[in-house]
Design a protein around this motif. Sequence first.
Motif, PDB file in Angstrom:
ATOM      1  N   MET A  78      86.369  14.342 -67.568  1.00 29.09           N
ATOM      2  CA  MET A  78      86.761  14.965 -66.300  1.00 29.09           C
ATOM      3  C   MET A  78      85.727  14.646 -65.259  1.00 29.09           C
ATOM      4  SD  MET A  78      87.748  18.806 -67.212  1.00 29.09           S
ATOM      5  CE  MET A  78      87.267  19.149 -68.856  1.00 29.09           C
TER       6      MET A  78
ATOM      7  N   PHE B  44      80.555   8.051 -63.354  1.00 22.78           N
ATOM      8  CA  PHE B  44      80.600   9.502 -63.215  1.00 22.78           C
ATOM      9  C   PHE B  44      79.719  10.025 -62.088  1.00 22.78           C
ATOM     10  CE2 PHE B  44      81.807  11.108 -67.610  1.00 22.78           C
ATOM     11  CZ  PHE B  44      82.804  11.902 -67.103  1.00 22.78           C
TER      12      PHE B  44
ATOM     13  N   ILE C 291      55.975  13.056 -74.810  1.00 23.29           N
ATOM     14  CA  ILE C 291      55.762  12.247 -76.019  1.00 23.29           C
ATOM     15  C   ILE C 291      55.291  10.863 -75.578  1.00 23.29           C
ATOM     16  CG2 ILE C 291      56.903  11.208 -78.043  1.00 23.29           C
ATOM     17  CD1 ILE C 291      56.604  14.265 -78.186  1.00 23.29           C
TER      18      ILE C 291
ATOM     19  N   GLY D  75      72.349  11.059 -78.779  1.00 22.92           N
ATOM     20  CA  GLY D  75      72.522  11.162 -77.332  1.00 22.92           C
ATOM     21  C   GLY D  75      72.385   9.816 -76.641  1.00 22.92           C
TER      22      GLY D  75
ATOM     23  N   GLU E  56      80.902  11.464 -58.428  1.00 25.98           N
ATOM     24  CA  GLU E  56      80.701  12.895 -58.132  1.00 25.98           C
ATOM     25  C   GLU E  56      79.711  13.057 -56.978  1.00 25.98           C
ATOM     26  OE1 GLU E  56      82.064  14.972 -62.252  1.00 25.98           O
ATOM     27  OE2 GLU E  56      79.927  14.865 -61.944  1.00 25.98           O
TER      28      GLU E  56
ATOM     29  N   ALA F  54      76.704  13.749 -76.609  1.00 28.44           N
ATOM     30  CA  ALA F  54      75.363  14.203 -77.021  1.00 28.44           C
ATOM     31  C   ALA F  54      75.484  15.517 -77.799  1.00 28.44           C
ATOM     32  CB  ALA F  54      74.478  14.373 -75.797  1.00 28.44           C
TER      33      ALA F  54
ATOM     34  N   SER G 265      59.296  18.875 -75.295  1.00 28.91           N
ATOM     35  CA  SER G 265      59.928  18.191 -74.161  1.00 28.91           C
ATOM     36  C   SER G 265      59.003  18.203 -72.952  1.00 28.91           C
ATOM     37  CB  SER G 265      61.245  18.884 -73.798  1.00 28.91           C
ATOM     38  OG  SER G 265      61.815  18.245 -72.671  1.00 28.91           O
TER      39      SER G 265
END
Length: 495
Positions: free
Chosen positions: A395, A208, A107, A341, A212, A364, A64
């Motif tokens: 939520m 979302f 990557i 994901g 938020e 995911a 990663s």
Amino acid sequence: LIKFKNKNKQVINQQIASTSKNIRIVILGSGFAAIETLKKLQNQYNNNNNNNNNKFNIEIIIISKDNFFLFTPMLPEVFSGMIEPRHIVTPVRDFCKSKTKFYHGTITDIDLKNKTVTMSYSIGNYSHPLYHQEKNLSFDYLVIALGSKTNYFGNTNMEKRSFAMKTINDAFVLRNHIINILEQAVIEYENVELRKSLLTFVVVGGGFSGIETVGELNYFVKNTIKNYYKSINPNEVKVILVSAEENILTEVDEDLGIYTKNILEKKGIEFKMNRMANEANLDSIVLRNGEKIYTYTIIWTAEVTLSALIKNLDCEHDRKGMLKVKDNLELEGFSKIYGVGDCAAIIDPNSSNGKLYPPTAQNAIKQGQLVAENIIRDIENKIPKKIKYKVKGSMAKIDKRSGVAKISHFKFKGFIAWWLWRTFYLSKLPTLKKKIRVVSDWNIESLFKNDVSMIKGYVEEKSDDNTAISENNNNNNNTNRNKHHQLHNSNTTLK
Ligand SMILES: Cc1cc2nc3c(=O)[nH]c(=O)nc-3n(C[C@H](O)[C@H](O)[C@H](O)COP(=O)(O)OP(=O)(O)OC[C@H]3O[C@@H](n4cnc5c(N)ncnc54)[C@H](O)[C@@H]3O)c2cc1C
């Protein structure tokens, strides 16, 4: 095969010996899907003292560009300073059992036919590396869990001049910017127009993260002013949410979206629905209907898209460029290569009209678990499982002490939903150490004033460069804008 390429284009090839008994599983990414896949595979193969009767030597490699896992649901609380940044990230190495290898690299290529991935990494100073190396790795099984990125719909000005809310760095940068803006507003007490635009904050996107973020921003700005910037009247603050859609929180539920909007309106947030954000300037945002809002803070949370790497992969994609996968999560047309994901288009078999599972952490996680199970089944020559889980609910936290939730057929609003949100996400946060730290952050925040220190290194990373400033100065043909800037440029004496 390992291929090293140095600055002088010298290429060093290295062959890694592999035996027919070796099975190499490579997982790309360190987000929700990747970590879940890793955990389940490690449980099965348990450091390779394993359950496959020593038929094979299983090698697990995770790669990663971040050497940590980021718990995104709590990201808005990082920019508001409620939670310390380190407390919502967990080093990937914390998840790795001793035989698992983690490589910190980006990557740059995936060759699906020849079963190799190319990873690039820097040598020397992280921000000014001496050079980059490249390494090719072959795989027997590949899990592509590279997530998504912020979608600016090709609007480069918007990309350059808005703040995002996707990475831990985005949260740092935004936090510093807001504190910096409040410091400026204090000094500009005589320049009413400038102070008004400084104290106007615009969030684009009603999903979302937009909701938020806007709730947290509204609380953070007003609470910080009350605590520290007494010369500013909180009523001078304008927080606006711009959404291209008619409703907000469409991922959760229409009713709950309406309820959320009402609550946030009561807290003073202005909603501009059915409006597209069209143009970003250094001091304003222009909507498609021509409306111009003077502001120095645009936070862009509208939709996500895929990286060029994913979009250009030589396989089947959906209309948005997501990886098309079969019901066992293998890429269409490939075996032993899986997509999971946010980067994968996975049809929810429970939906009547072939809808995709939405890009959420919950999905995911489930998909990561299924991929691991199907890899294990494939190694054991068993038939793979099909994706079939039902989304249990969603939520969102919308303010300091209120939220919305839909769990199965039950809907919750207000304090109870906020409490459910906190309890649920705390339980999902990896490691006991981080859980304890987040709980202590929450408690400290409720007992003491928040912190307004501005650590400048992070501001520089996202701030507009000098070319943008000269671009602004060259733009003086626009009379309105010019008038606005003349006001801004007036010299005043501090009293
Ligand atoms: C502010 C915010 C709040 C959210 N709140 C919620 C919520 O409350 N509930 C919910 O369910 N979902 C929420 N989400 C959505 C959720 O975060 C995503 O759906 C989820 O992270 C997707 O998981 P993933 O594993 O597919 O991708 P990610 O978690 O994004 O992980 C992708 C990984 O790939 C790595 N990567 C990417 N490109 C490369 C490359 N070229 N080379 C190497 N590594 C690479 C990244 O570093 C990262 O580790 C929120 C998202 C945001 C931004």
